[in-house]
Structures are given as C-alpha cells and as structure tokens.
Design a protein around this motif. Structure first.
Motif, PDB file in Angstrom:
ATOM      1  N   HIS A   1       0.767  -1.036  -0.095  1.00 48.76           N
ATOM      2  CA  HIS A   1       0.113   0.032  -0.073  1.00 48.76           C
ATOM      3  C   HIS A   1       1.025   1.197  -0.008  1.00 48.76           C
ATOM      4  CE1 HIS A   1      -3.836  -1.966   1.029  1.00 48.76           C
ATOM      5  NE2 HIS A   1      -3.040  -3.123   1.243  1.00 48.76           N
ATOM      6  N   PHE A   2       0.562   2.172  -0.901  1.00 49.29           N
ATOM      7  CA  PHE A   2       1.257   3.379  -0.952  1.00 49.29           C
ATOM      8  C   PHE A   2       0.316   4.633  -0.836  1.00 49.29           C
ATOM      9  CE2 PHE A   2       3.061   6.886  -3.424  1.00 49.29           C
ATOM     10  CZ  PHE A   2       4.546   6.797  -3.117  1.00 49.29           C
ATOM     11  N   PHE A   3       0.658   5.639  -0.056  1.00 43.42           N
ATOM     12  CA  PHE A   3      -0.265   6.629   0.119  1.00 43.42           C
ATOM     13  C   PHE A   3       0.581   7.983  -0.108  1.00 43.42           C
ATOM     14  CE2 PHE A   3      -1.840   3.391   2.765  1.00 43.42           C
ATOM     15  CZ  PHE A   3      -3.212   3.500   2.669  1.00 43.42           C
ATOM     16  N   TRP A   4      -0.158   9.100  -0.538  1.00 47.88           N
ATOM     17  CA  TRP A   4       0.640  10.378  -0.810  1.00 47.88           C
ATOM     18  C   TRP A   4      -0.258  11.438  -0.525  1.00 47.88           C
ATOM     19  CZ3 TRP A   4      -1.302   6.915  -4.492  1.00 47.88           C
ATOM     20  CH2 TRP A   4      -2.177   7.382  -5.365  1.00 47.88           C
ATOM     21  N   GLN A   5       0.288  12.482  -0.055  1.00 50.57           N
ATOM     22  CA  GLN A   5      -0.445  13.851   0.018  1.00 50.57           C
ATOM     23  C   GLN A   5      -0.995  14.337  -1.214  1.00 50.57           C
ATOM     24  OE1 GLN A   5       1.818  16.561   2.257  1.00 50.57           O
ATOM     25  NE2 GLN A   5       1.604  15.945   4.047  1.00 50.57           N
ATOM     26  N   SER A   6      -2.085  14.880  -1.393  1.00 51.68           N
ATOM     27  CA  SER A   6      -2.696  14.759  -2.829  1.00 51.68           C
ATOM     28  C   SER A   6      -3.838  16.327  -2.525  1.00 51.68           C
ATOM     29  CB  SER A   6      -3.438  13.688  -3.291  1.00 51.68           C
ATOM     30  OG  SER A   6      -4.264  14.315  -4.236  1.00 51.68           O
TER      31      SER A   6
ATOM     32  N   PHE B   1      -5.466  15.632   1.103  1.00 51.12           N
ATOM     33  CA  PHE B   1      -5.912  14.328   1.176  1.00 51.12           C
ATOM     34  C   PHE B   1      -4.895  13.741   1.111  1.00 51.12           C
ATOM     35  CE2 PHE B   1      -9.259  16.900  -0.457  1.00 51.12           C
ATOM     36  CZ  PHE B   1     -10.477  16.240  -0.500  1.00 51.12           C
ATOM     37  N   TRP B   2      -5.151  12.133   1.153  1.00 46.93           N
ATOM     38  CA  TRP B   2      -4.013  11.179   1.176  1.00 46.93           C
ATOM     39  C   TRP B   2      -4.616  10.186  -0.144  1.00 46.93           C
ATOM     40  CZ3 TRP B   2      -1.613   7.720   5.449  1.00 46.93           C
ATOM     41  CH2 TRP B   2      -0.501   8.730   6.098  1.00 46.93           C
ATOM     42  N   GLY B   3      -3.833  10.393  -1.371  1.00 48.86           N
ATOM     43  CA  GLY B   3      -4.196   9.402  -2.365  1.00 48.86           C
ATOM     44  C   GLY B   3      -3.819   8.044  -1.859  1.00 48.86           C
ATOM     45  N   HIS B   4      -4.128   6.743  -2.676  1.00 49.34           N
ATOM     46  CA  HIS B   4      -3.826   5.481  -2.286  1.00 49.34           C
ATOM     47  C   HIS B   4      -3.786   4.691  -3.625  1.00 49.34           C
ATOM     48  CE1 HIS B   4      -5.577   1.818   0.251  1.00 49.34           C
ATOM     49  NE2 HIS B   4      -4.108   1.672  -0.165  1.00 49.34           N
ATOM     50  N   ALA B   5      -2.684   3.948  -3.459  1.00 51.58           N
ATOM     51  CA  ALA B   5      -2.728   2.820  -4.630  1.00 51.58           C
ATOM     52  C   ALA B   5      -2.137   1.575  -4.023  1.00 51.58           C
ATOM     53  CB  ALA B   5      -1.514   3.172  -5.761  1.00 51.58           C
ATOM     54  N   VAL B   6      -2.238   0.402  -4.596  1.00 50.29           N
ATOM     55  CA  VAL B   6      -1.740  -1.003  -4.083  1.00 50.29           C
ATOM     56  C   VAL B   6      -1.075  -1.512  -5.584  1.00 50.29           C
ATOM     57  CG1 VAL B   6      -3.539  -1.179  -2.529  1.00 50.29           C
ATOM     58  CG2 VAL B   6      -3.879  -2.221  -4.814  1.00 50.29           C
ATOM     59  N   SER B   7      -0.081  -2.551  -4.862  1.00 50.80           N
ATOM     60  CA  SER B   7       0.636  -3.211  -5.963  1.00 50.80           C
ATOM     61  C   SER B   7       1.202  -4.609  -5.154  1.00 50.80           C
ATOM     62  CB  SER B   7       2.054  -2.520  -6.216  1.00 50.80           C
ATOM     63  OG  SER B   7       2.810  -3.383  -7.069  1.00 50.80           O
TER      64      SER B   7
ATOM     65  N   SER C   1       1.523  14.416   6.719  1.00 55.24           N
ATOM     66  CA  SER C   1       2.321  13.242   6.569  1.00 55.24           C
ATOM     67  C   SER C   1       2.153  12.237   7.645  1.00 55.24           C
ATOM     68  CB  SER C   1       3.982  13.716   6.318  1.00 55.24           C
ATOM     69  OG  SER C   1       4.154  14.455   5.304  1.00 55.24           O
ATOM     70  N   GLY C   2       2.671  10.860   7.370  1.00 57.16           N
ATOM     71  CA  GLY C   2       2.580   9.778   8.291  1.00 57.16           C
ATOM     72  C   GLY C   2       2.945   8.526   7.819  1.00 57.16           C
ATOM     73  N   SER C   3       2.672   7.509   8.521  1.00 58.74           N
ATOM     74  CA  SER C   3       2.937   6.231   8.156  1.00 58.74           C
ATOM     75  C   SER C   3       1.772   5.271   8.309  1.00 58.74           C
ATOM     76  CB  SER C   3       4.012   5.692   9.120  1.00 58.74           C
ATOM     77  OG  SER C   3       3.622   5.866  10.487  1.00 58.74           O
ATOM     78  N   ALA C   4       1.896   3.980   8.083  1.00 60.17           N
ATOM     79  CA  ALA C   4       0.814   2.935   8.205  1.00 60.17           C
ATOM     80  C   ALA C   4       1.469   1.626   8.797  1.00 60.17           C
ATOM     81  CB  ALA C   4       0.160   2.560   7.034  1.00 60.17           C
TER      82      ALA C   4
END
Length: 234
Positions: free
Chosen positions: A11-16, A27-33, A58-61
């Motif tokens: 899981h990969f998130f980013w500020q958007s 916001f936090w965008g979100h993608a998976v691979s 910013s942050g983590s998971a």
C-alpha cells in the motif's frame, strides 16, 4: 506516506490536492501493488475536514496483528494510518477492509504536541507500539519516542535531539547477520544515526550523523512489514 505491506499487497499513500496544482486541501491518495512495479490507484483514503479536524499531513501505516486496540470486526486484520491532523495533533485512521475504506478514531488526537510526521512501529521485545515523531520541545528540534500498549493512550518515552521532520525508525542486520542488528534513526534530509533502541530510548553508536544521499531528494520513507524484513525506501 503510509507505506505498508499486508497480505500480498503493498500500500502506497501520498499527500494530494485533487482540486489544483498548489498546496491545499491535503488528502491522502492511495494505490496498491503486488510487485512494487505495477500499481492500481484506489479511491482517496483520507479526507481533510471530513476524516480529520483539518489537513491530513504526513505519516505512516501499519497493521494490527495482535488486535491490541480491539478494533477488528471481521477476518481481516486492522490497517492503521498514523498522520498529522494539522492544528490538532497526531491522529489515527483505521480500516477493516484491506485499506479500501477508513475511519477516524474517537480517541484522536492521540498525541498533542508541537510537531508532525508520525512513524508507527510495533516493538516486538516490549510488546508495544512506538511512534517516532518530529517533536518541538523547549525550542529544540527532536524526535520524540511515544509508546502505547493499545494505540489509544500514549506516553512520552524520550526525545532525541538534532532532527527536523519526517523521521524514520527501522532495524537492520549488520553484514546480513540476523543475530546482530542495529536500529537506524533517519530524518527527512537523509541524515541518520545507527545505534540501539530499547523501545523507549535510542542510543547512537557514533558521534555525528551520516547521510545516505545528497542533492534534490527529501523526506524519503520506508515500507512497514515487508516480506523477509526488507527495508524498502521511496
């Protein structure tokens, strides 16, 4: 932000800011691979002023393997996003459906302080959670190490001076020896210390910081819970 591996998916998130090219509406965008190369973009995960008091910084998971907070409602483990809710403090959002939908927890903000950018880590020897976060104390820039048994109540363990925003905390084997490991405390500017960490206090083994890379690189972060204990940095 929020990079974590869970059950076959990275899981990969980013500020958007979905509404424009400039900084606003975080916001936090979100993608998976499945392989870190091919990615599928999902729905926006965190929404400012809807799933937060203000912006989603910013942050983590991480993932709740032991259900320490009691938030699990089905067969899936709870995913946790730790982020700075600007003007409010450090906050958590949780997901019970593999990160497809998220909920802002009632206990937020879990940490009230002058700082930002929480890195959420499970410390196995002490069976507790750790948040390493940029912490401004008495006018000094530090990384604060906060601990919790249940993700809801947190207390300060210690502070370590000399860092500014986007901290990282991870463990690596020395010369690939799994029985000889060291912890790394790492900043947004790619400067770091190697040392030991007892779950509350970091002790460096060298007097000055080293640096991984130079030039126009900043705020690199690492995946949590990667297969085989790899540390993968973006």
């Amino acid at each position: 932000n929020g990079m974590v591996y869970y059950d076959g998916e990275y899981h990969f998130f980013w500020q958007s800011n979905p509404f424009g090219p400039k900084w606003a509406n975080m916001f936090w965008g979100h993608a998976v691979s499945k392989d870190l190369v091919h990615w599928e973009e999902l729905s926006v995960a965190l929404h400012p002023r809807v799933m937060a008091v203000s912006h989603c910084f910013s942050g983590s998971a991480n993932v709740e393997e032991k259900n320490t907070a009691g938030w699990q409602t089905g067969d899936e483990k709870v995913m946790i996003a730790a982020f700075t809710d600007t003007g409010c403090g450090e906050a958590l959002a949780i997901s019970n459906d593999r990160g497809r939908t998220w909920k802002y927890i009632d206990e937020n903000p879990i940490i009230k302080h002058g700082g930002r950018d929480p890195k959420l880590v499970w410390y196995e020897p002490g069976k507790h959670w750790v948040i390493a976060v940029y912490d401004i104390a008495d006018g000094k820039r530090t990384i604060g190490f906060y601990t919790s048994k249940n993700l809801k109540q947190w207390e300060l363990g210690s502070r370590f001076e000399g860092f500014h925003e986007c901290p990282e905390l991870f463990e690596l084997p020395v010369d690939e020896d799994a029985n000889n490991k060291r912890w790394v405390v790492y900043g947004g500017d790619a400067a770091y210390y190697v040392g030991t960490f007892d779950g509350k206090t970091f002790t460096p083994e060298h007097p000055q910081k080293h640096r991984v890379h130079h030039g126009p690189y900043y705020a690199s972060q690492c995946f949590s819970r990667t297969p085989g204990g790899r540390v993968i940095q973006v």
